[in-house]
Design an enzyme around this catalytic site. Structure first.
Site, PDB file in Angstrom:
ATOM      1  N   ASP A 196       0.806  -1.223   0.000  1.00  0.00           N
ATOM      2  CA  ASP A 196       0.000   0.000   0.000  1.00  0.00           C
ATOM      3  C   ASP A 196       0.844   1.282   0.000  1.00  0.00           C
ATOM      4  O   ASP A 196       0.466   2.261  -0.637  1.00  0.00           O
ATOM      5  CB  ASP A 196      -1.053  -0.003   1.114  1.00  0.00           C
ATOM      6  CG  ASP A 196      -0.514  -0.437   2.451  1.00  0.00           C
ATOM      7  OD1 ASP A 196       0.710  -0.565   2.580  1.00  0.00           O
ATOM      8  OD2 ASP A 196      -1.332  -0.637   3.368  1.00  0.00           O
ATOM      9  N   GLY A 224       0.832   0.592  10.560  1.00  0.00           N
ATOM     10  CA  GLY A 224       2.272   0.449  10.652  1.00  0.00           C
ATOM     11  C   GLY A 224       2.928   1.650   9.988  1.00  0.00           C
ATOM     12  O   GLY A 224       2.251   2.594   9.594  1.00  0.00           O
ATOM     13  N   GLU A 245      11.038  -1.157   4.085  1.00  0.00           N
ATOM     14  CA  GLU A 245      10.291  -1.438   5.318  1.00  0.00           C
ATOM     15  C   GLU A 245      10.813  -0.542   6.443  1.00  0.00           C
ATOM     16  O   GLU A 245      11.436  -1.012   7.393  1.00  0.00           O
ATOM     17  CB  GLU A 245      10.390  -2.924   5.669  1.00  0.00           C
ATOM     18  CG  GLU A 245       9.522  -3.794   4.786  1.00  0.00           C
ATOM     19  CD  GLU A 245       8.024  -3.500   4.928  1.00  0.00           C
ATOM     20  OE1 GLU A 245       7.596  -3.066   6.012  1.00  0.00           O
ATOM     21  OE2 GLU A 245       7.308  -3.698   3.946  1.00  0.00           O
ATOM     22  N   HIS A 248      10.323  -1.431  10.063  1.00  0.00           N
ATOM     23  CA  HIS A 248      11.091  -2.496  10.721  1.00  0.00           C
ATOM     24  C   HIS A 248      12.585  -2.202  10.735  1.00  0.00           C
ATOM     25  O   HIS A 248      13.394  -3.098  10.979  1.00  0.00           O
ATOM     26  CB  HIS A 248      10.757  -3.851  10.082  1.00  0.00           C
ATOM     27  CG  HIS A 248       9.287  -4.133  10.172  1.00  0.00           C
ATOM     28  ND1 HIS A 248       8.688  -4.554  11.339  1.00  0.00           N
ATOM     29  CD2 HIS A 248       8.299  -3.931   9.277  1.00  0.00           C
ATOM     30  CE1 HIS A 248       7.385  -4.631  11.140  1.00  0.00           C
ATOM     31  NE2 HIS A 248       7.113  -4.256   9.902  1.00  0.00           N
ATOM     32  N   CYS A 258       8.069  -5.995  18.385  1.00  0.00           N
ATOM     33  CA  CYS A 258       7.300  -5.573  17.210  1.00  0.00           C
ATOM     34  C   CYS A 258       6.388  -6.711  16.757  1.00  0.00           C
ATOM     35  O   CYS A 258       6.642  -7.873  17.054  1.00  0.00           O
ATOM     36  CB  CYS A 258       8.288  -5.194  16.106  1.00  0.00           C
ATOM     37  SG  CYS A 258       7.514  -4.717  14.558  1.00  0.00           S
ATOM     38  N   GLU A 267       8.387   0.774  14.167  1.00  0.00           N
ATOM     39  CA  GLU A 267       6.947   0.568  14.303  1.00  0.00           C
ATOM     40  C   GLU A 267       6.533   0.206  15.730  1.00  0.00           C
ATOM     41  O   GLU A 267       5.434   0.536  16.169  1.00  0.00           O
ATOM     42  CB  GLU A 267       6.550  -0.556  13.343  1.00  0.00           C
ATOM     43  CG  GLU A 267       5.110  -0.527  12.959  1.00  0.00           C
ATOM     44  CD  GLU A 267       4.830  -1.534  11.856  1.00  0.00           C
ATOM     45  OE1 GLU A 267       5.366  -1.357  10.752  1.00  0.00           O
ATOM     46  OE2 GLU A 267       4.094  -2.492  12.114  1.00  0.00           O
TER      47      GLU A 267
END
Ligand SMILES: [Zn+2]
Length: 406
Positions: A196, A224, A245, A248, A258, A267
């Site tokens: 997304d 997130g 990411e 992360h 997490c 996150e």
């Protein structure tokens, strides 16, 4: 490549090159297409004739504002033929499922909000859920499935977009799901899948603040922390779509736990669940409030000066600033766009957070990265999904032999 045109993607055959130029600079005269692509005027004439025959583009007379008279004749421009196809873009989230229907030129024809994807379900149930939501969206616009040519879907998690594969998503129970194929089998039309945050980056590039930037990064915060990286006008996905990411990346050694199972991820300090975990541990601020409303209660308390709530929010903001500074130090993008539904609360995107970020950026003089806040809702994500589907349909059309679609 000509500097006038920032974004040329896809397979750079003459046809896709010309099509890209028309899509990005439409309406555009043939002579400008030749200049931008480096193709000869004769080649451009031949390629555009083919695209017109396929029904993908059309000629339009230049408007009076942009008209250039050449020996008394008004210029003819080319534009994408909106009527060529309708596509759907969908964005799944914990709160709402947003659907937009757009024409081939990206013009919005209809939008719809359906129920949340939660609770987490199996891949086959997810496909059924998507089908029901899409049918409802089409129905609300007086359309049926046969009216659309393709569908783009944005989903959180590790998504290998070219392979249409979901390695892991917080919204699906299984791992390693060939979701794109499952969707194609179900819908009988092409389906395109991406992370997304990448779709927000595509939406910003096509319709939003990223229109003029070659190198920019979109950071989204909701369930997130997501990131979409645009390098030289193209989305950078990393191997198997596992790149970007940001959520992360580690901001603390042996830090908070997490959802991914590791410790110290950004996150785990910034996500909804992280803030609520702190709130539930330290205070009874959100006790007795329904899960959906807990974040609002916490943010409202911080706004009203509650010490504990403010401390939770401030810490999240400082962690977020550190994460952003790391991004700037690695990529030095022209622009960072902070985008996402959490924007309505403003808490992570206050000036103090941006000042905090600047303190952790390597100071080298010259122009610094600009940070812009973009308060679009879920429709932005769905528009990105639709733009991605348009790209996919265009690629199919451009590689097929000439049809009689016109
Ligand atoms: Zn993690």
């Amino acid at each position: 490549m000509n500097a006038v045109l920032p974004f040329i993607d896809g397979r750079e055959t003459g046809t896709s090159l010309v099509f890209s130029v028309i899509r990005q600079t439409s309406p555009v005269p043939r002579i400008d297409i030749a200049k931008a692509t480096g193709l000869s005027p004769a080649t451009v004439t031949s390629v555009t004739a083919d695209l017109i025959a396929k029904g993908l583009i059309q000629e339009v007379r230049a408007t009076s504002a942009s008209i250039t008279m050449k020996r008394g004749r008004p210029r003819i421009n080319l534009k994408i033929r909106g009527d060529a196809h309708l596509v759907a873009g969908m964005k799944l989230s914990d709160k709402l499922t947003t659907v937009v229907i757009v024409d081939f030129d990206g013009k919005r024809v209809a939008d719809y909000s359906g129920s949340s994807i939660t609770p987490i379900r199996s891949a086959s149930r997810t496909v059924e859920f998507l089908e029901q939501t899409l049918i409802a969206a089409l129905d609300s616009a007086g359309l049926v499935m046969a009216d659309i040519s393709g569908i783009g879907i944005g989903i959180a998690g590790f998504v290998d977009a070219p392979a249409g594969h979901v390695h892991w998503s917080p919204n699906i129970t299984e791992r390693d799901v060939p979701l794109q194929q499952m969707l194609r089998d179900k819908f009988k039309i092409p389906a395109f899948l991406d992370n997304d945050a990448n779709l927000v980056a595509i939406a910003e590039q096509r319709f939003g603040l990223g229109k003029k930037a070659r190198n920019f990064i979109v950071v989204t915060v909701e369930q997130g922390v997501g990131m979409g990286i645009v390098i030289d006008g193209k989305i950078y996905r990393g191997m198997h779509g596992r790149g970007a990411e940001l959520g992360h990346t580690k901001v603390h050694l042996d830090g908070a736990l997490c959802r991914c199972g590791q410790r110290g991820c950004l996150e785990a300090y910034v996500g909804d669940y992280a803030l609520l975990r702190e709130a539930n541990t330290a205070t009874d601020l959100v006790a007795g409030t329904s899960t959906e409303l807990q974040m609002e209660v916490l943010l409202e308390a911080a706004k009203n000066g509650d010490g504990m709530a403010t401390s939770i929010i401030r810490r999240a903001g400082r962690m977020f600033a550190m994460g952003l500074a790391n991004v700037v130090n690695i990529f030095a993008p022209e622009l960072i766009i902070l985008s996402g539904e959490r924007m309505q609360y403003d808490f992570l995107y206050d000036d103090w957070m941006i000042e905090e970020m600047k303190k952790s950026i390597v100071q080298a003089g010259g122009k610094s990265t600009e940070v812009k806040v973009h308060k679009w809702g879920d429709q932005m994500w769905a528009m990105g999904a639709a733009a991605f589907a348009i790209d996919g349909i265009a690629e199919i059309e451009l590689t097929e032999p000439r049809s009689n679609a016109a």
